[in-house]
Write an enzyme that holds these catalytic residues in place. Structure first.
Site, PDB file in Angstrom:
ATOM      1  CB  ILE A   1      -0.935   0.021   1.224  1.00  0.00           C
ATOM      2  CG1 ILE A   1      -1.782  -1.248   1.252  1.00  0.00           C
ATOM      3  CG2 ILE A   1      -1.834   1.256   1.199  1.00  0.00           C
ATOM      4  CD1 ILE A   1      -2.624  -1.403   2.509  1.00  0.00           C
ATOM      5  CB  CYS A   2       1.418   3.831  -2.518  1.00  0.00           C
ATOM      6  SG  CYS A   2       2.446   5.296  -2.809  1.00  0.00           S
ATOM      7  CG  MET A   3      -1.599   4.618   2.373  1.00  0.00           C
ATOM      8  SD  MET A   3      -2.760   3.859   3.540  1.00  0.00           S
ATOM      9  CE  MET A   3      -2.877   5.153   4.794  1.00  0.00           C
TER      10      MET A   3
ATOM     11  N   GLY B   1       0.933   4.918  -7.208  1.00  0.00           N
ATOM     12  CA  GLY B   1       1.241   4.835  -5.789  1.00  0.00           C
ATOM     13  C   GLY B   1       1.665   6.131  -5.197  1.00  0.00           C
TER      14      GLY B   1
END
Length: 385
Positions: free
Chosen positions: A312-314, A385
């Site tokens: 997850i791109c966070m 992302g």
């Protein structure tokens, strides 16, 4: 033995060993844990912690230390193995503290504080000090009266600016011990108690995993989740893999009803009988000072800032964006919101019987961190992302 006895023991320890005591200091005293610090004449600090079971004193507290000093390590092991004399068994917490202080002073060849010899007489009289007058020693020891203490080697417990503690109150006014909290279901109390017992057994057999700090924080995170209204309302669910506190499976059960992802979940439930997005969360022994590793397990998604392998791109899930002040519930809810914001959709043609892989997600995550270390964070284009 009633809970009032435990409260009395904690009150006696707090009264006799304040944070400015020359030799032994109680940093935190609650119905769930006791955190103390022994101060040697040369200024060396030895931190010890006791996790108190709701079944105390039937189940004795588990003592741990993050000190590498052989004296502290050996004494903590002795605290977990030696049995009190019958005269001391009525107040095992006081007995263990007295044993630790006395033994430590003996090893360092320094005088034992005189108050150590008065602990049991104070317990017998039911007051923490002979001059306390009408002070009620059965006053409830609540988490409102304590502070969340995270020790770093050499840190002073009075440092309120210790990383991660400034933004979040982990012991809110509604934070009660699990033994008397009607807000936690019995099945979840049983999970917490099983973890405590397993942790104690692992320690006694020298097979501990994780760290004292991480285990303590994760226990409180799990307790807070079990109390959470979001959890009770079925927004998400949490299960531990093989009762491993460091390995969580989280089901996102509800997302924004106005989103396309919500409609996709409804259709998936109708066609496959699955009504959730499964997340996998792994913690290491440096938590909460390092972020958990979070990935999507299934179904396969497009968009929503979900990358190869389910990574997850966070920013908040990376070392650059993580703060030890974040709660795990907040992270779970933020992931749900990010999926919706990123217009995540379930890939119907691939979702059935197919999942992401841990190895691919970890590889993608490492690449993601390196990229953003160089370029910083920005709002990424769709699917990048």
């Amino acid at each position: 033995m009633s809970k009032s006895t435990l409260k009395l023991e904690l009150s006696i320890l707090e009264k006799n060993f304040p944070r400015d005591h020359e030799r032994f200091q109680v940093a935190l005293a609650s119905a769930e844990e006791l955190v103390c610090k022994f101060v040697a004449p040369n200024g060396t600090k030895y931190h010890i912690q006791s996790n108190i079971s709701p079944s105390y004193p039937t189940v004795l507290p588990l003592w741990t230390t993050d000190s590498a000093d052989p004296n502290a390590v050996q004494l903590v092991e002795e605290l977990n193995t030696y049995h009190e004399a019958s005269a001391d068994a009525t107040h095992p917490l006081l007995s263990k503290v007295r044993y630790f202080i006395t033994s430590m002073c003996k090893r360092l060849d320094i005088p034992v504080p005189s108050v150590v010899g008065e602990l049991f007489s104070q317990a017998s009289s039911g007051c923490a000090h002979a001059d306390s007058g009408s002070e009620d020693m059965n006053q409830s020891v609540s988490d409102d009266e304590t502070s969340d203490v995270e020790f770093e080697d050499g840190d002073d417990v009075d440092n309120e600016d210790d990383q991660g503690d400034e933004d979040m109150d982990l012991h809110g006014s509604d934070h009660e011990d699990i033994g008397g909290d009607e807000g936690i279901k019995e099945e979840h109390k049983a999970v917490l108690e099983k973890i405590r017992l397993n942790t104690r057994q692992e320690y006694l057999h020298g097979a501990t995993s994780g760290s004292v700090r991480a285990t303590d924080r994760l226990m409180r995170e799990l307790q807070d989740i079990y109390r959470s209204q979001n959890f009770k309302d079925g927004i998400y669910s949490v299960e531990l893999a093989d009762d491993n506190l460091y390995n969580w499976s989280v089901k996102l059960l509800k997302v924004d009803p106005d989103s396309a992802l919500y409609e996709d979940l409804k259709k998936m439930k109708e066609t496959e009988g699955v009504d959730h997005i499964l997340l996998h969360i792994l913690f290491d022994d440096k938590f909460p000072y390092t972020p958990p590793f979070v990935r999507v397990v299934k179904p396969v998604l497009t968009g929503g800032y979900v990358l190869a392998g389910g990574a997850i791109c966070m920013e908040l899930l990376t070392p650059q964006g993580w703060s030890s002040a974040y709660t795990i519930e907040a992270v779970i809810l933020q992931i749900g919101a990010t999926l919706v914001k990123g217009k995540a959709r379930i890939v119907v043609t691939q979702s059935k019987g197919e999942t992401y892989t841990l190895a691919k997600a970890q590889h993608t995550y490492k690449s993601l961190v390196k990229i953003h270390e160089k370029s910083g964070w920005f709002t990424p284009p769709k699917d990048e992302g």
